[in-house]
Design a protein around this motif. Structure first.
Motif, PDB file in Angstrom:
ATOM      1  N   TRP A  74      -4.599   5.270  -7.571  1.00 61.03           N
ATOM      2  CA  TRP A  74      -5.340   5.049  -6.460  1.00 61.03           C
ATOM      3  C   TRP A  74      -4.454   4.540  -5.424  1.00 61.03           C
ATOM      4  CZ3 TRP A  74      -9.474   6.524  -3.726  1.00 61.03           C
ATOM      5  CH2 TRP A  74      -9.623   5.787  -2.696  1.00 61.03           C
ATOM      6  N   ASN A  75      -3.737   3.530  -5.406  1.00 66.71           N
ATOM      7  CA  ASN A  75      -2.572   2.820  -4.091  1.00 66.71           C
ATOM      8  C   ASN A  75      -2.482   4.198  -3.374  1.00 66.71           C
ATOM      9  OD1 ASN A  75      -0.269   2.042  -2.774  1.00 66.71           O
ATOM     10  ND2 ASN A  75      -1.499   0.082  -3.610  1.00 66.71           N
ATOM     11  N   TYR A  76      -1.677   5.335  -4.206  1.00 67.60           N
ATOM     12  CA  TYR A  76      -0.861   6.848  -3.353  1.00 67.60           C
ATOM     13  C   TYR A  76      -1.758   7.148  -3.226  1.00 67.60           C
ATOM     14  CZ  TYR A  76       2.147  10.248  -3.406  1.00 67.60           C
ATOM     15  OH  TYR A  76       1.875  11.771  -3.232  1.00 67.60           O
ATOM     16  N   THR A  77      -2.490   7.246  -3.861  1.00 67.75           N
ATOM     17  CA  THR A  77      -3.522   8.211  -3.275  1.00 67.75           C
ATOM     18  C   THR A  77      -4.730   7.640  -1.516  1.00 67.75           C
ATOM     19  OG1 THR A  77      -4.305   9.080  -5.871  1.00 67.75           O
ATOM     20  CG2 THR A  77      -5.807   9.753  -3.992  1.00 67.75           C
ATOM     21  N   SER A  78      -5.287   6.503  -2.048  1.00 72.84           N
ATOM     22  CA  SER A  78      -5.045   6.416  -0.650  1.00 72.84           C
ATOM     23  C   SER A  78      -4.754   6.187   0.460  1.00 72.84           C
ATOM     24  CB  SER A  78      -6.106   4.915  -1.071  1.00 72.84           C
ATOM     25  OG  SER A  78      -5.239   3.468  -1.183  1.00 72.84           O
ATOM     26  N   LEU A  86       8.130   8.187   0.420  1.00 71.09           N
ATOM     27  CA  LEU A  86       7.556   7.486  -0.887  1.00 71.09           C
ATOM     28  C   LEU A  86       6.630   8.325  -2.251  1.00 71.09           C
ATOM     29  CD1 LEU A  86       4.476   6.245   0.403  1.00 71.09           C
ATOM     30  CD2 LEU A  86       3.688   8.167   0.783  1.00 71.09           C
ATOM     31  N   ASP A  87       6.700   7.431  -2.859  1.00 70.63           N
ATOM     32  CA  ASP A  87       6.842   7.865  -4.312  1.00 70.63           C
ATOM     33  C   ASP A  87       5.881   8.396  -4.865  1.00 70.63           C
ATOM     34  OD1 ASP A  87       7.746   7.849  -7.255  1.00 70.63           O
ATOM     35  OD2 ASP A  87       7.419   5.827  -7.807  1.00 70.63           O
ATOM     36  N   TYR A  88       5.391  10.143  -4.783  1.00 72.59           N
ATOM     37  CA  TYR A  88       4.277  10.394  -5.570  1.00 72.59           C
ATOM     38  C   TYR A  88       4.387  10.594  -6.922  1.00 72.59           C
ATOM     39  CZ  TYR A  88       8.213  14.386  -4.302  1.00 72.59           C
ATOM     40  OH  TYR A  88       9.299  14.725  -4.700  1.00 72.59           O
ATOM     41  N   THR A  89       5.321  10.164  -7.066  1.00 73.38           N
ATOM     42  CA  THR A  89       4.714   9.893  -9.256  1.00 73.38           C
ATOM     43  C   THR A  89       4.335   9.643  -9.527  1.00 73.38           C
ATOM     44  OG1 THR A  89       6.845   8.918  -9.220  1.00 73.38           O
ATOM     45  CG2 THR A  89       7.603  10.716  -8.941  1.00 73.38           C
ATOM     46  N   ARG A  90       4.189   8.090  -8.860  1.00 72.56           N
ATOM     47  CA  ARG A  90       2.862   7.340  -8.944  1.00 72.56           C
ATOM     48  C   ARG A  90       1.569   7.494  -8.439  1.00 72.56           C
ATOM     49  NH1 ARG A  90       6.098   1.309  -7.777  1.00 72.56           N
ATOM     50  NH2 ARG A  90       8.412   2.336  -8.438  1.00 72.56           N
ATOM     51  N   TRP A 106       0.623  -1.128   0.019  1.00 81.39           N
ATOM     52  CA  TRP A 106       0.131   0.412   0.287  1.00 81.39           C
ATOM     53  C   TRP A 106       0.733   1.070  -0.132  1.00 81.39           C
ATOM     54  CZ3 TRP A 106      -3.738   1.922   4.332  1.00 81.39           C
ATOM     55  CH2 TRP A 106      -5.025   2.733   3.349  1.00 81.39           C
ATOM     56  N   GLY A 107       1.409   2.065  -1.332  1.00 76.22           N
ATOM     57  CA  GLY A 107       2.055   2.666  -1.451  1.00 76.22           C
ATOM     58  C   GLY A 107       3.579   1.961  -1.274  1.00 76.22           C
ATOM     59  N   VAL A 108       4.420   3.401  -1.610  1.00 75.39           N
ATOM     60  CA  VAL A 108       6.087   2.128  -2.769  1.00 75.39           C
ATOM     61  C   VAL A 108       7.156   3.172  -1.837  1.00 75.39           C
ATOM     62  CG1 VAL A 108       7.091   1.820  -4.738  1.00 75.39           C
ATOM     63  CG2 VAL A 108       4.627   0.919  -3.978  1.00 75.39           C
ATOM     64  N   TYR A 109       8.334   2.848  -1.552  1.00 76.44           N
ATOM     65  CA  TYR A 109       9.598   4.015  -1.181  1.00 76.44           C
ATOM     66  C   TYR A 109      10.290   3.881  -2.128  1.00 76.44           C
ATOM     67  CZ  TYR A 109       7.783   3.922   3.666  1.00 76.44           C
ATOM     68  OH  TYR A 109       7.142   3.834   4.961  1.00 76.44           O
ATOM     69  N   ASP A 110      10.815   5.097  -2.701  1.00 75.27           N
ATOM     70  CA  ASP A 110      11.307   4.661  -3.688  1.00 75.27           C
ATOM     71  C   ASP A 110      11.754   6.098  -3.954  1.00 75.27           C
ATOM     72  OD1 ASP A 110      12.764   4.418  -6.571  1.00 75.27           O
ATOM     73  OD2 ASP A 110      10.973   3.812  -7.186  1.00 75.27           O
TER      74      ASP A 110
END
Length: 293
Positions: free
Chosen positions: A170-174, A163-167, A149-153
């Protein structure tokens, strides 16, 4: 460094500047906060439940200072030397420290409200429960990207990770909206209600102990712009925000350990006497909150 490729959108001076800020901020934040921890350990009369919250804030900020130092070191190398897995752990460590730091600031606001307005002292059992809950929740929510749920990059300069905000899916947004609600909106409400009540109390007794608007101001200056960019990424294309600007914002956030230690430790009338005694061996009188009229 001359053989390494500069990150897109950055000049050689940008990399040196950001790296220097991160290194200096990391070292200074770690040293200043370590004095807070050492004061609590070495000055017995300042080992009380309220100060334990301050020390845990300092410890969380020490972790964030280490995170910033590693990012500064990587900036001087012009690349991240610890691999993709190291990037994930770097983002995970940074997220834990940020979430814990904001939570302890809110807990201190709640405790200050009781110190000045209700005269109810914080007990050790309550403090231990609050502290344990904060750390468990910080680890829990920071672990979500490790579970999908979210990705570190990498950040835009590719020398630190978050947290990778370039993606913008819905996964990132939620996940981002959940964090904002729990770790910015709710703490802001606690700050506002508690410090407004404290300010009214100060006016009632005609004694302004500290600037009650400063804690919320510091929180929003350090983390507000970065959060807004993360929210912006949920709906709009980040190409309209230059990489340098996107890098300035996390650097501002990583300066928060310095702001916090000055505000909550060296500027805390119930803690600063212990710091002074630890550094100089000279005792100062312990203040007491004024009673209501």
């Amino acid at each position: 460094m001359a053989t390494d490729t500069l990150p897109e959108g950055f000049t050689d001076m940008d990399v040196y500047l950001f790296g220097s800020l991160l290194l200096i901020g990391g070292v200074l934040g770690f040293i200043l906060n370590s004095v807070t921890v050492a004061t609590f350990v070495c000055v017995p009369e300042h080992r009380n439940p309220s100060n334990f919250l301050v020390v845990n804030l300092a410890f969380a900020d020490m972790i964030l200072s280490v995170n910033g130092f590693l990012a500064g070191y990587a900036s001087y190398l012009r690349h991240w030397p610890f691999g993709q897995q190291g990037c994930v752990y770097h983002g995970y460590q940074g997220m834990i420290s940020v979430l814990a730091s904001v939570s302890f600031m809110a807990a201190i606001a709640w405790d200050r409200y009781h110190q000045y307005c209700t005269r109810q002292k914080l007990f050790w059992t309550t403090t231990v429960v609050i502290t344990s809950f904060i750390w468990v929740m910080a680890v829990f929510w920071a672990s979500m990207p490790l579970m999908g749920w979210g990705v570190y990059d990498f950040e835009s300069m590719r020398t630190c990770c978050t947290l990778d905000y370039t993606r913008a899916d819905w996964n990132y947004t939620s996940y981002m909206f959940t964090l904002v609600m729990i770790y910015l909106t709710f703490p802001t409400y606690i700050f506002t209600t508690c410090y407004d009540a404290i300010n009214r109390q100060f006016r009632r007794v005609h004694h302004q102990r500290f600037n009650t608007s400063l804690p919320l101001f510091v929180l929003w200056v350090c983390w507000g712009p970065y959060t807004l960019v993360c929210l912006y990424a949920c709906f709009f294309d980040l190409k309209y925000i230059p990489p340098r600007v996107r890098m300035i914002l996390p650097v501002m956030g990583k300066m928060s350990p310095i702001c916090n230690v000055v505000l909550y430790s060296y500027g805390n009338e119930f803690f600063q006497g212990g710091v002074w005694y630890y550094l100089t061996g000279q005792r100062v009188a312990e203040p007491t909150p004024n009673k209501s009229n």
